[in-house]
Design an enzyme around this catalytic site. Sequence first.
Site, PDB file in Angstrom:
ATOM      1  N   GLY A 124       1.373  -3.776   5.510  1.00  0.00           N
ATOM      2  CA  GLY A 124       1.119  -4.842   5.702  1.00  0.00           C
ATOM      3  C   GLY A 124      -0.950  -5.468   5.666  1.00  0.00           C
ATOM      4  O   GLY A 124      -1.332  -5.082   4.862  1.00  0.00           O
ATOM      5  N   THR A 155       1.247  -1.536  -0.290  1.00  0.00           N
ATOM      6  CA  THR A 155       0.360  -0.181   0.017  1.00  0.00           C
ATOM      7  C   THR A 155       0.987   1.249   0.136  1.00  0.00           C
ATOM      8  O   THR A 155       1.770   0.873   0.668  1.00  0.00           O
ATOM      9  CB  THR A 155      -1.006  -0.002   0.851  1.00  0.00           C
ATOM     10  OG1 THR A 155      -1.649  -0.790   1.243  1.00  0.00           O
ATOM     11  CG2 THR A 155      -1.452   1.839   1.321  1.00  0.00           C
TER      12      THR A 155
END
Length: 322
Positions: free
Chosen positions: A207, A155
Site C-alpha cells: 500500500g 509489493t
Amino acid sequence: MTLSANWGTIATWRMAWEGIGEAAERLQQGGSASDAAVHAVKCVEDYPFYKSVGFGGLPNEKGEVELDAAFMDGTSLALGAVAGVRNIANPILVAKALSEERFNSFMVGQGAEAWAKDRGFESKTMLTERAHNHYLKRKRETLDRGLSPYTGHDTVGVIALDGQQRMSVATSTSGLFMKRPGRVGDSPVSGSGFYADSEVGAATATGLGEDLMKGCISYEIVSRMARGMSPQQAAESAVYDLEAKLMARYGRAGDLSVVCMNNRGEYGAATTIDNFSFSVATPAQPAQVFLTAREGNRTLIRPADREWLDAYQRRITAEVIQ
Ligand code: SD4
C-alpha cells in the site's frame, strides 16, 4: 480463517501464486521458512509481467528503476534490507545475504550496489521495454488528465512457516510508481513493511508506504497476535485502527493492505481497498488465490474463481497501447 498446519505460506497479491506453490513444495519436503520465503519472492522478481517488483518493475519519475527488498528470520530476528538499488537482478538475494551480516545489514543506493557487485550478485538492466512504455503512457495520462501518479501499487511480501515452527518474511518492490529518485517506502523498513517473530507470527504490508510507516503496521499486527488475537482479528484491528487514526490526526489515509500468519499456520488479511488479493498454501490447501472485500471494519475473504484468474492473466500480459 483457522487451519491447523505444521507449515504454511501466505503472500500479498495474486502475483505470488506461482512462487507460493513452489515455496509450498519446499516446505512440504522439510525446507526452511527462510529458503521458502526468499524463493517465492525471487520467482516474482524474475517474472517480467509483474510491473511493481524486480525485472519489469516500473521506474521512478526520471525513468529509472529503483528497487527495495528485505528479509527477516523470525527465529534469530536477523534482518537485511536494501533500498533504492539499481541494476541488481534479485534484490531479495542481496537482502538475505545482508541479514547474515552483524553490521551494515541495511544498505541503500550505490553502497548497496557496490557491495552486491563485490559479492558476485547478478547485475541486470531491470527496465524492460514494456515497463518503459507503461511509464511513457502513464506520464502522458498524468499530465493530460491530472491523474495522480502515485495510485496503483503491488509489493510482494511473503511469509513462510516451516515444520520446525520457524518463520521468515521477505519483501520486494519497485515502490510507488513515479516516486522521486531516492524515495523509500515501507517495504525495506523493519516493523512497517514486514516483521517476523517465530514465537508469535509474521506480517507484511502493501500500500502507501508513507502511511503504513506511520503505524509500524507489521510490528503492530505481530504484537496484537502476541497479546492473543487471531491473525484475522490482529490484521483487521491494526489496519482499521491505523486508518481511523490517520483520518483523525493526519486528515487522510492511503491504501493499507496486509497479510499475516501465526506460528500455528492460521492466517489473516485486511485491507482498505476493494481489489486486494493474496495467495496462500498450507498442508490442507494447495496454493490458492483469495480476493478480499471490505465491509465496514471487516475484510471478507473469498477464493478467486477461474474467470477472475484468467482475466488477471490477460490483463497483465496485454499489449501496452501508447
Ligand atoms: C511502497 N508499499 O513503496 C510500497 C508500494 C507498494 O504495493 O506496496 N506497493 O510504498
